[in-house]
Design a protein around this motif. Structure first.
Motif, PDB file in Angstrom:
ATOM      1  N   SER A  32      27.657 -30.086  -0.229  1.00  0.00           N
ATOM      2  CA  SER A  32      26.162 -29.715  -0.746  1.00  0.00           C
ATOM      3  C   SER A  32      26.113 -28.968  -2.511  1.00  0.00           C
ATOM      4  O   SER A  32      26.369 -28.046  -2.682  1.00  0.00           O
ATOM      5  CB  SER A  32      25.419 -28.798  -0.340  1.00  0.00           C
ATOM      6  OG  SER A  32      24.254 -29.015  -0.249  1.00  0.00           O
TER       7      SER A  32
ATOM      8  N   SER B 193      23.750 -35.177   5.874  1.00  0.00           N
ATOM      9  CA  SER B 193      24.601 -36.233   4.909  1.00  0.00           C
ATOM     10  C   SER B 193      25.986 -35.622   4.863  1.00  0.00           C
ATOM     11  O   SER B 193      26.294 -34.349   4.392  1.00  0.00           O
ATOM     12  CB  SER B 193      23.716 -35.693   3.831  1.00  0.00           C
ATOM     13  OG  SER B 193      22.788 -36.797   3.901  1.00  0.00           O
TER      14      SER B 193
ATOM     15  N   GLN C  42      25.491 -34.396  -0.394  1.00  0.00           N
ATOM     16  CA  GLN C  42      24.062 -34.651  -0.768  1.00  0.00           C
ATOM     17  C   GLN C  42      23.965 -33.799  -2.276  1.00  0.00           C
ATOM     18  O   GLN C  42      24.756 -31.877  -1.908  1.00  0.00           O
ATOM     19  CB  GLN C  42      23.044 -33.614   0.181  1.00  0.00           C
ATOM     20  CG  GLN C  42      22.301 -33.698  -0.363  1.00  0.00           C
ATOM     21  CD  GLN C  42      20.955 -32.656   0.852  1.00  0.00           C
ATOM     22  OE1 GLN C  42      21.518 -32.932   1.853  1.00  0.00           O
ATOM     23  NE2 GLN C  42      19.963 -31.874   0.677  1.00  0.00           N
TER      24      GLN C  42
ATOM     25  N   THR D  85      23.848 -38.545  -0.481  1.00  0.00           N
ATOM     26  CA  THR D  85      22.170 -38.324  -0.776  1.00  0.00           C
ATOM     27  C   THR D  85      22.181 -38.052  -1.878  1.00  0.00           C
ATOM     28  O   THR D  85      22.957 -36.546  -2.485  1.00  0.00           O
ATOM     29  CB  THR D  85      21.961 -37.446   0.333  1.00  0.00           C
ATOM     30  OG1 THR D  85      21.584 -38.263   1.756  1.00  0.00           O
ATOM     31  CG2 THR D  85      20.049 -37.784  -0.143  1.00  0.00           C
TER      32      THR D  85
END
Length: 809
Positions: free
Chosen positions: A193, A214, A217, A240
């Motif tokens: 992330s 996900s 991300q 994503t």
């Protein structure tokens, strides 16, 4: 384990000799040490909060792994604020408000640390910290695995996040780490992330898998570069991007993803090079919103497992595909909405079950030097304002090469269609289009089929060996205008037109000099559009065979009784009709309620087959959709999408998963209501053509039916799918093992039963999916164990033991 002693080797006392000292605590040793000193820690448990603020070397004494434990009752177990070296420690944290290892400054080297904790983060780097972290593992089921925040950075080499209660690796606040050959798995948030201005991540040779969310991300103006990385076996999207995110994927693999392999929105930009996208449940590339863009070069997108386009471009987004291969997918490329654009160059679209290229809603598609083969339809320009160019393309073995309808106006240049089963080029319903230098060979129908007085222009086009005729035109429109044909040719004779053409009224399609006699006069009747031609029905299995498949499913006893009761009523009703008796009206539409992974889709597919075997449905195929497939973003598009989904399901079952999402509690101006209204009307108007099954969580579906009585009245009954118990989950694993030629070793069945009994059964519990994932995890651990054997025998290669079970989440 009792606390040991710490030996400090002081290096700064004399140039010629070193002196050593022993200390009863790490804190005392660190206070006595100076830059360059070496602290050797004896085995033991040290319940101290260590602060390393000098350039010392801190070593766990050689011995059993984890023999030196740093385990204070609260606070940060290890904080590093200098360019120190720390090696071979086992770190345990208990404070959920702070990290287990905190690097705040300097360029320390952390090697071989094992961090087993329940902290806010396993390792956190912030501020001026720039560590080099090698061969460290993080097991933190309560928080983030590795966090790099507030301008921190560093290099992580061959590290592993074994488990994380949130993101595996989280970068925010301007953090800039690099990951080299790391593994991140079993995270409850995103695998990687990266969020916020100036935040970035570089990853090389990394693997992200078994993620409950996900895989990657990137959001809020963050950036990342991933090279030679793999993302697979996640529950959400593979990758994503949102809100001005920027990502480069080079030589990467994104596969086995139930949602979108890559999803981009809100002005995000993706560059995809030499990468593979495979086995995705929704879109391979999903690109939304103005300013959002994908540039894919020499990539392969294949094996879509759902009923969605491999590449979806909408709401003003842009996609560029150069030298790419898209194959074995339901649809290859769908471009929707004004401002949306796709540029496809030197690419192959093959083995496409439905449409290779679909352009609608005013979108544009530009294809140059592309090859389409084995598709249901080659390219379809659907409606007014939709257009683009096909130049130097070939379309082979499609039902229809190019379709233009409802005012669409593309330019098709130097494009060859070979061996279509219906028509090479088909224009209807007011479609236009300019066709220059195009060619059709070996058509089982017409070469060019222009109907409804469409104002298409054909220049220097040629047809060869077309079974029904090279060129076929209907009468001109009411204004007397029709197709314009210039310098076209055909190898057919003048007798290819309809016999009625001889008496047809004048005002044919405009024919200018150079048109050969092979182009017939206009027909007096309008033939049926090729896209309306029914697909061949699949081979129907006997009802008893399908019911045997239903009985073979693990568990679901009440579901099987309900389906059999409904099947018996339909069968008896059919026999009563054959005997000249009245048959009770049986509504075949159903509601399936229950948790994910309980077999709802599988039962729906078998139900369709049963109805086809009983002659109730023509084909019995299953079309699975959800809210995103039915609800559009602007007025009018929802009805079109819902109609198209219903048409695809004609003769079979339309399965609407998570149907309650069509009627959210706070709907506002939501278009879901339009989808419901359209669906209700279609179910009434075509009650014999399609069976509709709506499915979702039990509570949500009860609310959905209560707020939509018009929908509730259309369904005959509700079938509830219960969660699997441990015995049934064990049977699923046993079936998987048998199917893949594995066996459960002594004690493994009992261990699995205990595992499934202890497994949390919260909202994320996947039932049968969880059982299959458990088997896959066992196979992976088995492979890691057996790979160490020099010459494994058959038993070693096939037997799964309790030690192969994954850890409980």
């Amino acid at each position: 384990m009792a606390q040991g002693t710490v030996q400090v080797t002081h290096t700064g006392t004399s140039r010629w000799r070193r002196r050593t000292g022993e200390y009863a605590s790490l804190t005392a040793a660190l206070e006595a040490a100076a830059d360059g000193d070496i602290l050797t820690v004896a085995p033991g448990t040290y319940r101290e909060n260590l602060v390393v603020d000098r350039a010392v070397t801190l070593l766990g004494q050689e011995g059993a792994a984890g023999s030196v434990r740093i385990a204070p009752p609260e606070g940060v177990p290890l904080a590093v604020r200098a360019s120190a070296q720390v090696q071979g420690l086992h770190i345990e944290g208990q404070d959920a408000a702070v990290p287990a290892v905190l690097v705040e400054d300097g360029t320390p080297e952390l090697t071989g640390l094992r961090i087993v904790t329940r902290s806010a983060a396993g390792i956190e780097v912030r501020g001026g910290g720039r560590p080099t972290v090698r061969a460290c593992t993080v097991d933190n089921p309560a928080g983030v695995g590795i966090a790099v925040v507030d301008g921190g950075g560093g290099i992580f080499e061959e590290c592993e996040v074994i488990a994380a209660g949130r993101s595996g690796v989280a970068v925010r606040g301007g953090g800039r780490p690099r990951l080299d050959r790391c593994r991140v798995h079993h995270a409850a948030g995103a695998g990687l992330s990266v969020t916020g201005d100036h935040s970035s991540l570089e990853a090389l040779g990394c693997e992200i898998y078994e993620i409950n969310g996900s895989g990657v991300q990137i959001a809020s103006r963050a950036a990342a570069v991933l090279t030679d990385c793999a993302v697979h076996r996640v529950t959400g999207n593979g990758v994503t991007l949102d809100t001005d995110a920027v990502l480069t994927l080079a030589d990467c693999r994104v596969h086995d993803v139930p949602e979108n392999a890559v999803d981009l929105r809100s002005r995000s930009v993706l560059t995809l090079t030499r990468s593979e996208v495979a086995r995705f449940g929704r879109n391979g590339l999903s690109v939304w919103d103005p300013g959002t863009r994908v540039d894919a070069h020499r990539c392969e997108i294949h094996d879509g497992t759902g009923d969605y386009p491999a590449v979806w471009v909408s709401d003003g987004a842009t996609a560029v595909l150069e030298g790419c291969r898209v194959h074995d997918v339901p649809d290859a490329l769908c471009v929707l909405d004004r401002g949306s654009r796709a540029d496809v160059v030197d690419s192959d679209l093959s083995q496409v079950r439905n449409i290779a290229v679909s352009v609608s809603g005013g979108a544009t598609a530009e294809l140059d030097d592309c090859r389409i083969s084995g598709a249901g339809r080659g390219a379809w320009f659907r409606d007014h304002g939709s257009g683009g160019t096909l130049a130097n393309c070939t379309i082979d073995a499609a039902q229809t090469g190019v379709i233009v309808t409802k005012g669409a106006d593309p330019l098709i240049e130097r494009t060859t269609v070979t061996s279509p089963t219906e028509a090479g080029f088909y224009v209807s319903a007011g479609g236009r289009g300019t066709f220059q230098g195009c060619r059709v060979t070996g058509s089982e129908g017409y070469g060019f089929h222009i109907i409804d007085g469409c104002r298409s222009t054909l220049r220097k086009c040629r047809t060869e060996r077309c079974a029904r005729g090279g060129f076929e035109f209907a009468q001109a429109g009411a204004d007397g205008e029709g197709a314009v044909v210039e310098e076209c040719s055909s190898d057919e004779s003048t007798q290819l037109g309809s016999p009625a053409a001889a008496t047809a009224p004048p005002a044919p399609a405009t024919q200018t000099a150079g048109l050969l006699g092979g182009v017939p006069s206009p027909r007096s009747t309008t033939p049926a559009a090729p896209e309306a031609a029914p697909e061949p029905a699949p081979e129907t299995r006997p009802a008893d065979t399908v019911l045997a498949d239903l009985d073979a499913l693990v568990g679901l006893a009440s579901v099987k009784r309900e389906v059999r009761a409904l099947t018996d009523m339909i069968e008896v009703g059919r026999r009563r009709q054959e005997a000249g008796l009245k048959a009770a009206s049986v509504r075949r539409h159903l509601v399936f309620t229950g948790s994910p992974g309980t077999g709802k889709t599988t039962v729906a597919r078998l139900y369709g087959e049963i109805l086809a075997a009983l002659g109730v449905l023509d084909r019995g195929h299953l079309v699975e959709v959800s809210r995103v497939d039915l609800v559009g973003e602007h007025i009018g598009s929802t009805a079109i999408r819902t109609q198209e989904a219903f048409d695809r399901a004609r003769g079979g079952v339309l399965f609407i998963d998570e149907a309650y999402a069509l009627s959210p509690e706070d709907s506002g101006r939501d278009f879901g209501r339009e989808a419901i209204d359209t669906l209700v009307k279609l179910m009434e108007d075509h009650r014999e053509a399609v069976v509709v099954i709506v499915a979702g969580y039990t509570t949500e579906m009860e609310r959905f039916l209560s707020v939509n009585p018009g929908v509730a009245s259309r369904f005959s009954r509700t079938i509830t799918f219960s969660d699997y118990d441990p015995d049934e989950l064990l049977r699923i694993v046993e079936q998987q093992a048998d199917e893949h030629e594995y066996r459960l070793g002594p004690g493994t069945g009992e261990a699995l039963h205990k595992y499934f009994t202890a497994l949390p059964k919260g909202p994320a519990f996947g039932n049968g999916r969880t059982a299959r994932q458990t088997f896959e995890a066992m196979v992976e651990r088995h492979a890691g164990r057996v790979a160490q054997l020099s010459a494994p025998g058959t038993e070693e290669l096939t037997l799964l033991y309790p030690e192969d079970l994954p850890a409980l989440p």
